[in-house]
Design a protein around this motif. Structure first.
Motif, PDB file in Angstrom:
ATOM      1  N   SER A  68      -5.649  -4.706  -9.109  1.00 44.98           N
ATOM      2  CA  SER A  68      -5.104  -5.889  -9.762  1.00 44.98           C
ATOM      3  C   SER A  68      -3.726  -5.554 -10.316  1.00 44.98           C
ATOM      4  N   ALA A  69      -2.724  -6.307  -9.907  1.00 42.93           N
ATOM      5  CA  ALA A  69      -1.357  -6.001 -10.303  1.00 42.93           C
ATOM      6  C   ALA A  69      -1.065  -6.496 -11.713  1.00 42.93           C
ATOM      7  N   ASP A  70      -0.330  -5.694 -12.456  1.00 41.10           N
ATOM      8  CA  ASP A  70       0.142  -6.126 -13.768  1.00 41.10           C
ATOM      9  C   ASP A  70       1.253  -7.149 -13.621  1.00 41.10           C
ATOM     10  N   VAL A  71       2.170  -6.866 -12.712  1.00 37.96           N
ATOM     11  CA  VAL A  71       3.288  -7.782 -12.481  1.00 37.96           C
ATOM     12  C   VAL A  71       3.639  -7.778 -11.002  1.00 37.96           C
ATOM     13  N   GLU A  72       4.366  -8.806 -10.596  1.00 39.87           N
ATOM     14  CA  GLU A  72       4.851  -8.900  -9.217  1.00 39.87           C
ATOM     15  C   GLU A  72       6.357  -8.706  -9.224  1.00 39.87           C
ATOM     16  N   VAL A  73       6.833  -7.860  -8.321  1.00 33.11           N
ATOM     17  CA  VAL A  73       8.274  -7.620  -8.209  1.00 33.11           C
ATOM     18  C   VAL A  73       8.822  -8.387  -7.012  1.00 33.11           C
ATOM     19  N   LYS A  74      10.055  -8.843  -7.150  1.00 27.65           N
ATOM     20  CA  LYS A  74      10.683  -9.602  -6.069  1.00 27.65           C
ATOM     21  C   LYS A  74      11.469  -8.697  -5.139  1.00 27.65           C
ATOM     22  N   ASP A  75      12.096  -7.672  -5.729  1.00 25.90           N
ATOM     23  CA  ASP A  75      12.845  -6.725  -4.898  1.00 25.90           C
ATOM     24  C   ASP A  75      12.764  -5.339  -5.534  1.00 25.90           C
ATOM     25  N   PHE A  76      13.127  -4.344  -4.754  1.00 24.98           N
ATOM     26  CA  PHE A  76      12.959  -2.957  -5.179  1.00 24.98           C
ATOM     27  C   PHE A  76      14.085  -2.450  -6.068  1.00 24.98           C
ATOM     28  N   GLN A 132      -3.932  12.193   8.372  1.00 25.06           N
ATOM     29  CA  GLN A 132      -4.735  11.364   7.472  1.00 25.06           C
ATOM     30  C   GLN A 132      -3.927  10.725   6.349  1.00 25.06           C
ATOM     31  N   HIS A 133      -2.687  11.188   6.158  1.00 29.88           N
ATOM     32  CA  HIS A 133      -1.833  10.629   5.116  1.00 29.88           C
ATOM     33  C   HIS A 133      -0.772   9.742   5.771  1.00 29.88           C
ATOM     34  N   VAL A 134      -0.269   8.796   5.027  1.00 29.93           N
ATOM     35  CA  VAL A 134       0.747   7.913   5.588  1.00 29.93           C
ATOM     36  C   VAL A 134       1.872   7.699   4.585  1.00 29.93           C
ATOM     37  N   LYS A 135       3.111   7.676   5.097  1.00 27.93           N
ATOM     38  CA  LYS A 135       4.281   7.329   4.301  1.00 27.93           C
ATOM     39  C   LYS A 135       4.980   6.165   4.975  1.00 27.93           C
ATOM     40  N   ILE A 136       5.152   5.097   4.213  1.00 27.67           N
ATOM     41  CA  ILE A 136       5.711   3.864   4.765  1.00 27.67           C
ATOM     42  C   ILE A 136       7.014   3.531   4.059  1.00 27.67           C
ATOM     43  N   ALA A 137       8.015   3.185   4.824  1.00 25.80           N
ATOM     44  CA  ALA A 137       9.264   2.666   4.265  1.00 25.80           C
ATOM     45  C   ALA A 137       9.152   1.141   4.242  1.00 25.80           C
ATOM     46  N   LEU A 138       9.160   0.583   3.042  1.00 26.92           N
ATOM     47  CA  LEU A 138       9.084  -0.863   2.885  1.00 26.92           C
ATOM     48  C   LEU A 138      10.482  -1.417   2.622  1.00 26.92           C
ATOM     49  N   ARG A 139      10.773  -2.569   3.202  1.00 26.82           N
ATOM     50  CA  ARG A 139      12.062  -3.223   2.996  1.00 26.82           C
ATOM     51  C   ARG A 139      11.829  -4.594   2.384  1.00 26.82           C
ATOM     52  N   ASP A 140      12.555  -4.873   1.291  1.00 30.73           N
ATOM     53  CA  ASP A 140      12.401  -6.170   0.635  1.00 30.73           C
ATOM     54  C   ASP A 140      13.391  -7.189   1.198  1.00 30.73           C
ATOM     55  N   ALA A 141      13.410  -8.377   0.611  1.00 31.36           N
ATOM     56  CA  ALA A 141      14.245  -9.466   1.120  1.00 31.36           C
ATOM     57  C   ALA A 141      15.732  -9.161   1.014  1.00 31.36           C
ATOM     58  N   SER A 142      16.108  -8.263   0.074  1.00 29.34           N
ATOM     59  CA  SER A 142      17.518  -7.923  -0.089  1.00 29.34           C
ATOM     60  C   SER A 142      17.897  -6.660   0.682  1.00 29.34           C
ATOM     61  N   GLU A 143      17.004  -6.245   1.597  1.00 25.69           N
ATOM     62  CA  GLU A 143      17.243  -5.097   2.466  1.00 25.69           C
ATOM     63  C   GLU A 143      17.167  -3.753   1.756  1.00 25.69           C
ATOM     64  N   LYS A 144      16.701  -3.735   0.498  1.00 29.67           N
ATOM     65  CA  LYS A 144      16.518  -2.459  -0.196  1.00 29.67           C
ATOM     66  C   LYS A 144      15.159  -1.896   0.199  1.00 29.67           C
ATOM     67  N   THR A 145      15.076  -0.564   0.355  1.00 31.67           N
ATOM     68  CA  THR A 145      13.834   0.058   0.801  1.00 31.67           C
ATOM     69  C   THR A 145      13.206   0.913  -0.290  1.00 31.67           C
ATOM     70  N   LEU A 146      11.892   1.074  -0.182  1.00 36.28           N
ATOM     71  CA  LEU A 146      11.127   1.950  -1.073  1.00 36.28           C
ATOM     72  C   LEU A 146      10.103   2.682  -0.234  1.00 36.28           C
ATOM     73  N   GLN A 147      10.051   4.004  -0.398  1.00 34.17           N
ATOM     74  CA  GLN A 147       9.043   4.798   0.294  1.00 34.17           C
ATOM     75  C   GLN A 147       7.753   4.775  -0.524  1.00 34.17           C
ATOM     76  N   VAL A 148       6.639   4.478   0.143  1.00 32.34           N
ATOM     77  CA  VAL A 148       5.331   4.502  -0.525  1.00 32.34           C
ATOM     78  C   VAL A 148       4.408   5.420   0.274  1.00 32.34           C
ATOM     79  N   LEU A 149       3.568   6.129  -0.454  1.00 29.13           N
ATOM     80  CA  LEU A 149       2.741   7.174   0.153  1.00 29.13           C
ATOM     81  C   LEU A 149       1.282   6.995  -0.227  1.00 29.13           C
ATOM     82  N   ALA A 150       0.390   7.226   0.734  1.00 29.42           N
ATOM     83  CA  ALA A 150      -1.054   7.192   0.465  1.00 29.42           C
ATOM     84  C   ALA A 150      -1.691   8.413   1.106  1.00 29.42           C
ATOM     85  N   PHE A 151      -2.441   9.174   0.306  1.00 30.62           N
ATOM     86  CA  PHE A 151      -3.187  10.314   0.826  1.00 30.62           C
ATOM     87  C   PHE A 151      -4.563   9.849   1.289  1.00 30.62           C
TER      88      PHE A 151
END
Length: 544
Positions: free
Chosen positions: A432-440, A484-503
């Motif tokens: 459950s998210a505390d807040v929603e972000v629009k861009d990174f 078994q692990h994944v690293k994803i580069a996410l891109r928001d609407a303003s073309e800014k990226t954030l790397q997210v990782l899951a083990f």
């Protein structure tokens, strides 16, 4: 309003004074009068008498971290108060089991006990405490577990679960209750001046975090300042265990306790005896402390290996139970001390309540984990007529039954699930998210540092979760020996990226470039070769 302010507001921390009290917990403000707990006065009077007579006291602990921390805490404090004849008894999970038993009382008698002080157990041990009294041994109970309508025949039973007191906070763990006993004794005995009890807060913090009680009010203050004590490395054993665990004392946090120190301490009791963990906690010699810590590390490595093998075997059974609403898996030889951890992993994997049962000849013992509106304890009660014993609470339970009854038990708990007419229970497993972000652009190093001010995180104060409702997968990289692990580069609407990782990511996390997703994550700092970058710990993914 900044993103951090939005997070605080989502937690009900908009008011400036409330926010200040939360971000800077005041130990003195939550140091409530211990004598407000019922029968604390009786406990203190009996211990003062024991101090005058120098009676032999045995602290009767429990094999979990809360009980071990509380035992070490009282040993430390009682030595300061001048008690000279002290010993401790930690029951063996595979011999005595939880709580007091007649056999254990006999062992304590053989240790020469004149007074037993329980920690983290005893409230329901009426028969055993009466038996000890018949042997001429008095008992003082300190506990926080469920109570019976009548108190046990102890000299005193100090437990915040009782209603006949005015103590303002009731969710103390076993180490927390033991700490209140120490505070009460400070008013009657010399040796531990007012304020010096704070050096015991490292043990209180360890028990509080690992027993998953609510990190609010007094608990929050105790853990907050207990972490500060840990950073100063005053306790030889914990200093050694942090070194073995790769935890830097200067940055120790609640997560390090729950996922670093805790599993290593628990491993000894799961595979052998928790006495090894108490030996580490009470060690004063650096070499002995390091040896004890390395032993715990070895137990933990072995525990992981056993756990992985049981999990693999359990999954093979569970894969053939696709139509079952509740998974009941069982096998000969599954370690009773480990199956509870495996049950939790099975819940994460199959999104179903789980009973995992280890068979030992004609009898079998199991652990359950559940979620949502399905109570594991109620499921056990629904099978009362075909089990030997069992109990617990909504999220976790235990059961012992005849091996021949396992198929009937599987049918019964599934029938009970069906009788509840539950719908959409998986939602309870979703973050459950505390807040929603629009861009990174808002996910900065400053934000991560601000969020860290909300420590300690745990039950009642989880680490904040952020959600971005619309992002595009810009790149995917599998990692690990088996991918078994994944690293994803996410891109928001303003073309800014954030790397997210899951083990050890579920397959649903392995998206394709160009996929449009919603993502739930927790921001953190990744430091590699002196370069700090803001990344995210990926918690959940949904295709848009």
């Amino acid at each position: 309003m900044t993103l951090f302010e939005q997070i605080l507001a989502a937690r009900g921390l908009s008011d400036a004074s409330v926010r200040q009290a939360f971000l800077s917990p005041d130990y003195a403000a939550t140091k409530y009068d211990p004598f407000l707990l019922s029968e604390m006065d009786k406990a203190v009077e009996r211990l003062v008498l024991a101090r005058q007579k120098q009676e032999k006291i045995v602290i009767y602990g429990d094999y979990d971290i809360d009980g071990l921390s509380a035992t070490a805490l009282l040993l430390d404090a009682f030595h300061s108060f001048g008690f000279q004849r002290l010993d401790a008894f930690i029951p063996n999970r595979f011999v005595e089991g939880y709580g007091m038993t007649i056999g254990a009382v006999n062992k304590v008698r053989d240790m020469g006990a004149q007074l037993i002080v329980t920690v983290d157990c005893g409230s329901l041990c009426h028969t055993e405490i009466a038996y000890a009294a018949d042997l001429g041994i008095d008992t003082v109970v300190t506990d926080h577990h469920n109570i019976a309508p009548t108190r046990p025949p102890a000299i005193a039973t100090v437990n915040p679960k009782y209603a006949d007191h005015e103590y303002p906070f009731r969710d103390l763990c076993g180490a927390g209750v033991a700490f209140k006993l120490v505070q009460a004794l400070q008013t009657r005995l010399d040796g531990l001046p007012d304020g010096y009890e704070k050096w015991l807060l490292d043990l209180v913090a360890l028990g509080t975090v690992c027993d998953i009680v609510t990190l609010a009010d007094e608990n929050r203050a105790n853990v907050y300042w207990g972490l500060e004590v840990l950073k100063k490395q005053r306790r030889t054993g914990l200093k050694a265990l942090m070194a073995v665990s790769g935890i830097e004392p200067e940055i120790v946090n609640a997560r390090h306790l729950g996922f670093g120190l805790g599993p290593r301490m628990n491993a000894a009791g799961r595979l052998d005896t928790a006495q090894h963990s108490l030996d580490m906690l009470t060690a004063t010699d650096g070499i002995e402390a390091l040896a004890a810590s390395e032993k715990l590390e070895a137990f933990n490595v072995e525990r992981r290996s056993i756990q992985d093998e049981i999990f693999k075997q359990a999954c093979e059974q569970a894969d053939g139970m696709a139509d079952d609403r509740v998974l009941v898996v069982a096998s000969e030889g599954w370690n009773h001390g480990v199956i509870g951890i495996v049950a939790s992993k099975l819940v994460e994997t199959y999104k179903k309540p789980v009973f995992i049962i280890g068979i030992r000849g004609d009898t079998a013992t199991g652990s359950a984990r559940s979620f949502g509106n399905f109570s594991a304890a109620d499921a056990v009660r629904a099978a009362d007529d075909i089990i030997l014993r069992g109990g617990g609470h909504g999220a976790a339970a235990g059961v012992t039954l005849e091996t021949a009854q396992i198929p009937a038990f599987r049918r019964r708990v599934n029938e009970f699930y069906d009788s509840l007419n539950l719908t959409d229970q998986v939602r309870f497993l979703q973050p459950s998210a505390d807040v929603e972000v629009k861009d990174f652009a808002e996910i900065t190093e400053e934000l991560v540092e601000q969020i860290s001010r909300m420590e300690p995180f745990g039950n009642g104060n989880p680490e904040p979760i952020l959600k971005i409702a619309h992002a595009v997968v810009a790149g995917v990289r599998r990692m690990g020996a088996n991918g078994q692990h994944v690293k994803i580069a996410l891109r928001d609407a303003s073309e800014k990226t954030l790397q997210v990782l899951a083990f050890n990511a579920p397959e649903s996390f392995f998206r394709e470039p160009g996929d449009e997703i919603a993502a739930w994550f927790q921001p953190n700092i990744n430091e590699w070769n002196g370069v700090r970058t803001v990344e995210g710990r990926l918690l959940h993914v949904e295709l848009r």
